[in-house]
Design a protein around this motif. Structure first.
Motif, mmCIF file in Angstrom:
data_model
loop_
_atom_site.group_PDB
_atom_site.id
_atom_site.type_symbol
_atom_site.label_atom_id
_atom_site.label_comp_id
_atom_site.label_asym_id
_atom_site.label_seq_id
_atom_site.Cartn_x
_atom_site.Cartn_y
_atom_site.Cartn_z
ATOM 1 N N ASN A 1 14.409 4.202 14.080
ATOM 2 C CA ASN A 1 13.137 3.543 13.807
ATOM 3 C C ASN A 1 12.174 4.664 14.601
ATOM 4 O O ASN A 1 11.003 5.007 14.070
ATOM 5 C CB ASN A 1 13.085 2.204 13.875
ATOM 6 C CG ASN A 1 13.503 1.180 12.811
ATOM 7 O OD1 ASN A 1 13.823 2.029 11.767
ATOM 8 N ND2 ASN A 1 13.488 0.037 13.025
ATOM 9 N N ALA A 2 12.269 4.800 15.787
ATOM 10 C CA ALA A 2 11.511 5.466 16.708
ATOM 11 C C ALA A 2 11.318 6.733 16.157
ATOM 12 O O ALA A 2 10.198 7.424 16.129
ATOM 13 C CB ALA A 2 11.858 5.450 18.053
ATOM 14 N N PHE B 1 9.451 6.802 12.538
ATOM 15 C CA PHE B 1 8.035 6.345 12.563
ATOM 16 C C PHE B 1 7.150 7.238 13.632
ATOM 17 O O PHE B 1 6.042 6.774 13.956
ATOM 18 C CB PHE B 1 7.769 4.821 12.794
ATOM 19 C CG PHE B 1 8.340 4.051 11.703
ATOM 20 C CD1 PHE B 1 7.688 3.963 10.404
ATOM 21 C CD2 PHE B 1 9.444 3.481 11.811
ATOM 22 C CE1 PHE B 1 8.357 3.290 9.428
ATOM 23 C CE2 PHE B 1 10.201 2.495 10.756
ATOM 24 C CZ PHE B 1 9.500 2.633 9.537
ATOM 25 N N ILE C 1 3.769 5.862 14.721
ATOM 26 C CA ILE C 1 2.497 5.135 14.079
ATOM 27 C C ILE C 1 1.974 4.012 14.543
ATOM 28 O O ILE C 1 0.927 3.260 14.412
ATOM 29 C CB ILE C 1 2.481 5.102 12.530
ATOM 30 C CG1 ILE C 1 3.951 4.113 12.228
ATOM 31 C CG2 ILE C 1 2.728 6.590 11.975
ATOM 32 C CD1 ILE C 1 3.995 3.972 10.803
ATOM 33 N N ILE D 1 2.747 -0.649 14.880
ATOM 34 C CA ILE D 1 2.635 -1.682 14.020
ATOM 35 C C ILE D 1 1.484 -2.693 14.405
ATOM 36 O O ILE D 1 1.070 -2.894 15.289
ATOM 37 C CB ILE D 1 3.965 -2.482 14.291
ATOM 38 C CG1 ILE D 1 5.175 -1.725 14.302
ATOM 39 C CG2 ILE D 1 4.118 -3.724 13.223
ATOM 40 C CD1 ILE D 1 6.419 -2.509 14.767
ATOM 41 N N ILE E 1 8.550 -8.515 11.466
ATOM 42 C CA ILE E 1 9.307 -7.203 11.126
ATOM 43 C C ILE E 1 10.673 -7.333 11.595
ATOM 44 O O ILE E 1 11.586 -6.540 11.271
ATOM 45 C CB ILE E 1 8.847 -5.893 12.142
ATOM 46 C CG1 ILE E 1 9.039 -6.454 13.841
ATOM 47 C CG2 ILE E 1 7.435 -5.479 11.693
ATOM 48 C CD1 ILE E 1 8.771 -5.402 14.670
ATOM 49 N N GLN F 1 9.014 -4.735 5.602
ATOM 50 C CA GLN F 1 8.636 -3.507 5.710
ATOM 51 C C GLN F 1 6.938 -3.362 5.782
ATOM 52 O O GLN F 1 6.523 -4.057 5.048
ATOM 53 C CB GLN F 1 8.917 -2.343 4.581
ATOM 54 C CG GLN F 1 10.505 -2.206 4.751
ATOM 55 C CD GLN F 1 11.156 -1.228 3.699
ATOM 56 O OE1 GLN F 1 10.709 -1.271 2.417
ATOM 57 N NE2 GLN F 1 11.859 -0.298 4.027
ATOM 58 N N VAL F 2 6.462 -2.924 6.966
ATOM 59 C CA VAL F 2 5.218 -2.964 7.134
ATOM 60 C C VAL F 2 4.516 -2.208 5.782
ATOM 61 O O VAL F 2 3.624 -2.517 5.235
ATOM 62 C CB VAL F 2 4.545 -2.156 8.102
ATOM 63 C CG1 VAL F 2 3.133 -2.248 8.207
ATOM 64 C CG2 VAL F 2 4.998 -3.010 9.417
ATOM 65 N N LEU G 1 16.378 -3.935 6.447
ATOM 66 C CA LEU G 1 17.302 -4.788 7.076
ATOM 67 C C LEU G 1 17.801 -4.308 8.496
ATOM 68 O O LEU G 1 18.245 -5.227 9.395
ATOM 69 C CB LEU G 1 18.418 -4.630 6.240
ATOM 70 C CG LEU G 1 18.360 -5.267 4.848
ATOM 71 C CD1 LEU G 1 19.747 -5.220 3.809
ATOM 72 C CD2 LEU G 1 18.173 -6.818 4.898
ATOM 73 N N GLY G 2 17.224 -3.206 8.814
ATOM 74 C CA GLY G 2 17.620 -2.855 10.191
ATOM 75 C C GLY G 2 17.252 -3.944 11.310
ATOM 76 O O GLY G 2 18.190 -4.054 12.268
ATOM 77 N N LEU G 3 15.984 -4.223 11.496
ATOM 78 C CA LEU G 3 15.567 -5.085 12.730
ATOM 79 C C LEU G 3 16.299 -6.268 12.580
ATOM 80 O O LEU G 3 16.382 -7.078 13.608
ATOM 81 C CB LEU G 3 14.177 -4.982 12.686
ATOM 82 C CG LEU G 3 13.552 -3.778 13.279
ATOM 83 C CD1 LEU G 3 12.005 -3.839 13.322
ATOM 84 C CD2 LEU G 3 13.985 -3.544 14.692
ATOM 85 N N PHE G 4 16.467 -6.752 11.258
ATOM 86 C CA PHE G 4 17.007 -8.048 11.116
ATOM 87 C C PHE G 4 18.523 -8.083 11.647
ATOM 88 O O PHE G 4 18.883 -8.953 12.329
ATOM 89 C CB PHE G 4 17.003 -8.448 9.537
ATOM 90 C CG PHE G 4 17.830 -9.645 9.264
ATOM 91 C CD1 PHE G 4 17.417 -10.945 9.440
ATOM 92 C CD2 PHE G 4 19.094 -9.765 8.478
ATOM 93 C CE1 PHE G 4 18.133 -12.036 9.064
ATOM 94 C CE2 PHE G 4 19.690 -10.689 8.180
ATOM 95 C CZ PHE G 4 19.171 -11.817 8.362
ATOM 96 N N SER H 1 5.044 2.110 19.865
ATOM 97 C CA SER H 1 5.835 0.838 20.054
ATOM 98 C C SER H 1 6.887 0.863 20.989
ATOM 99 O O SER H 1 7.673 1.750 21.290
ATOM 100 C CB SER H 1 6.613 0.472 18.499
ATOM 101 O OG SER H 1 5.757 0.666 17.435
ATOM 102 N N PHE I 1 10.377 -1.466 21.990
ATOM 103 C CA PHE I 1 11.299 -2.583 21.787
ATOM 104 C C PHE I 1 12.073 -2.602 23.001
ATOM 105 O O PHE I 1 12.612 -1.889 23.619
ATOM 106 C CB PHE I 1 12.052 -2.143 20.649
ATOM 107 C CG PHE I 1 11.553 -2.307 19.266
ATOM 108 C CD1 PHE I 1 10.780 -1.201 18.865
ATOM 109 C CD2 PHE I 1 11.538 -3.406 18.277
ATOM 110 C CE1 PHE I 1 10.000 -1.271 17.718
ATOM 111 C CE2 PHE I 1 10.820 -3.442 17.257
ATOM 112 C CZ PHE I 1 10.113 -2.484 16.889
#
Ligand code: ADP
Length: 591
Positions: free
Chosen positions: A490-491, A494, A521, A523, A531, A537-538, A551-554, A577, A579
């Protein structure tokens, strides 16, 4: 909340209105009762006065009766006695009987021959002589003497003026010797003695006595002189008094009012007849009307006291009712406020649930469009690459590139299918974890290797800060690789071209914290809470520039939590961001 009961206009006027109504009823009943009480008191007062006059009349009759019987007894014994012993009897009777003015003996020719006391006895007085200068009295004396002589009966003559100038009643009892008229025993009783003994009066209560001719025998008020005739009085211009006197003369009993001109007051008269043998006189008791008023006002006072207590009681009861209603209302208000609060709260929860449902609904539609987009895009590319590979004169290099493209899209599809499978396993609790003590540094290196290709394409710098002696932690190696690949992926995804991705691990006493930071970018703050949701998805539009299943973060969050850890995010749109994944050093209970 406003006080409904008392703010409602109708209710606000209801209680005072009721009180006023009750008060008006009390006042009206009071006035009516007062009139009735006035009538009853008046009637009773009249009755009481009449009774008093009757008692006085009875007293006079008893008085006369007693003295008449004494004289009659004396007369019966007279023939048996000689003249002088008889005189002794006269003395005895006189001394033993009060209020006899004189006891006299008149011989058969009407001459006073003996009597006691001597100073009240005109010895030698001949009733047939006319020396009194009072023809009426003289004729009464003669008439009565004749009547007694002829009838052989006791006669009480009408009151006449004594020689001493006072009115007296004469009791005539005949004396017979051997059936021959021998004379008369005459007892004289002064009216003043009767009045002194029997006619009680005071400053307001007057008594007068008249005979059946209207002659005044006694008047305690002193307005009328004894011997005068009432009927000749100027006062009898007063028609009410005239009516009363006429009734008295006729021997009636009753009550009446008259206006006393000189005193300017109204008086109540109660009169009763005294009828003894042939004596007809009348007694009257008079009282000022003010005494009735006093009596009525004392009854009124009692009534007022009663009404006052009743009104006080009603007011007290009303106040108590109002207080009770207020309290009851207050309790209701509190209850309503509580219930309103509860309803508001459940409304809020309902709205939240509704919003959530809408979000889920949107997520479902997003999922469908995402799936169709994410499946169709690689498939289309794959089909195109495959078709081009089929052409005969295709350059060997191009063929190679088409094969690579084919493999990339197959991987993309496989990843997509992996994500879906993982999600379904997480939801059904079938996700397997092979727990062992793992080296977090190694896992992070593996993860970086996997995303390296992508990051290179974007020319990103990946900075790592992993302590060399980082403690091993209990975990499923592949799952943790999945976690960090997702976060690093994701990093990278985005981040802008030439950006920075940083991964750093910090060890604490009981856990290890890994930060994955980018300057991509970012959030928006209001999206942060969503998220980690499935399919979120934003940017969920089909024109979005980044691929992905949402589904990745879930999946990441589920894996971290299954390890007994947690994941948090901080982000600033346009800035990037961070995490933060926290993993315990002690094994967690895997469900
Ligand atoms: P996706 O497959 O879309 O990446 P994820 O569950 O991994 O799904 O991420 C959900 C969403 O969170 C992403 O679509 C993206 O909008 C946002 N997101 C996740 N990581 C980042 C990041 N590092 N920077 C900006 N947005 C991110």
């Amino acid at each position: 909340m406003k006080n409904k009961l008392f703010n409602d206009k109708r209710n606000r006027y209801l209680i005072p209105g009721c009180c006023l109504f009750i008060l008006i009823i009390i006042i009206f009943s009071g006035i009516k009762a007062n009139h009735e009480v006035q009538d009853v008191v008046q009637k009773q007062f009249n009755e009481q006065q009449l009774l008093q006059s009757r008692q006085t009349a009875s007293g006079i009759m008893a008085f006369l009766n007693e003295r008449t019987i004494i004289i009659e007894t004396l007369a019966r014994h007279y023939p048996d006695n000689e003249h002088y012993p008889m005189f002794g009897e006269f003395i005895n009777v006189y001394n033993q009987t009060t209020d006899i003015y004189s006891i006299q003996f008149l011989d058969e020719s009407g001459i006073v021959t003996m009597g006691y006391p001597e100073e009240n006895t005109p010895i030698g007085y001949d009733i047939y002589e006319t020396r009194r200068g009072d023809p009426e009295a003289e004729s009464i004396l003669v008439d009565t003497f004749e009547r007694v002589k002829n009838s052989k009966q006791t006669v009480i003559s009408r009151p006449i003026m004594l020689l001493e100038g006072e009115l007296g009643i004469f009791i005539w009892v005949p004396v017979y010797k051997n059936n021959t008229f021998d004379g008369v025993i005459l007892a004289i009783i002064k009216i003043s003695d009767i009045s002194n003994r029997l006619l009680q009066h005071n400053s307001s209560r007057f008594i007068y006595m008249i005979d059946d001719n209207g002659m005044i025998l006694y008047d305690c008020s002193g307005r009328y002189n004894p011997g005068e005739n009432f009927l000749n009085k100027s006062g009898l211009g007063n028609p009410l008094l005239r009516e009363i006197i006429t009734n008295q003369i006729n021997g009636n009993q009753g009550t009446g009012y008259y206006f006393e001109d000189n005193a300017g007051i109204k008086r109540l008269v109660a009169y009763s007849p005294v009828t003894w043998r042939n004596l007809n006189i009348s007694i009257a008791v008079t009282t000022p009307e003010s005494e009735v008023d006093e009596l009525i006002s004392s009854v009124y006072k009692e009534q007022l006291k009663f009404v006052g207590i009743s009104v006080g009681f009603i007011l007290l009861a009303t106040v108590l009712i109002i207080i009770l209603l207020f309290r009851w209302n207050k309790a209701l208000e509190i209850e309503v406020a509580e219930k309103t609060g509860e309803i508001r709260e459940s409304n809020r929860l309902l709205q939240k649930a509704n919003k959530r449902l809408l979000e889920l609904d949107k997520a479902k539609s997003d999922f469908l469009s995402m799936v169709s987009h994410e499946l169709k895009t690689p498939l289309t590319a794959m089909r195109l690459s495959a078709e081009m590979c089929l052409e005969d004169e295709i350059d060997i290099n191009l063929r190679k590139k088409l094969h690579e493209k084919l493999i990339r899209n197959i991987d993309r599809l496989a990843m997509m299918i992996d994500d879906l499978l993982n999600t379904s396993q997480i939801e059904s609790g079938r996700m397997k974890y092979n727990m062992e003590m793992v080296d977090l540094g190694e896992i992070i290196s593996t993860s970086i290797d996997i995303i390296k290709n992508e990051s290179d394409k974007k020319e990103l710098t990946i900075v790592t800060d992993i302590p060399a002696n980082l403690a091993k932690i209990p975990a499923d190696k592949d799952r943790l690789v999945q976690v960090f690949v997702n976060l690093l992926g994701n990093a990278v995804k985005f981040s802008q071209q030439d950006g920075n991705v940083e991964i750093k691990a910090v060890e604490f006493e009981k856990y290890v914290e890994v930060h994955v930071k980018d300057n991509g970018i970012g959030i928006p703050a209001d999206k942060l809470e969503y998220i980690f949701d499935k399919f979120y998805q934003v940017d969920s539009t089909s024109s979005r520039s980044h691929g992905g299943s949402g589904l990745g973060l879930f999946i990441t969050k589920s894996i971290v939590e299954e390890h007994g850890g947690s994941i948090n995010v901080e982000s600033m749109p346009g800035k990037g961001s961070v995490f933060a994944v926290t993993l315990p050093k002690e094994p967690a209970v895997i469900h």
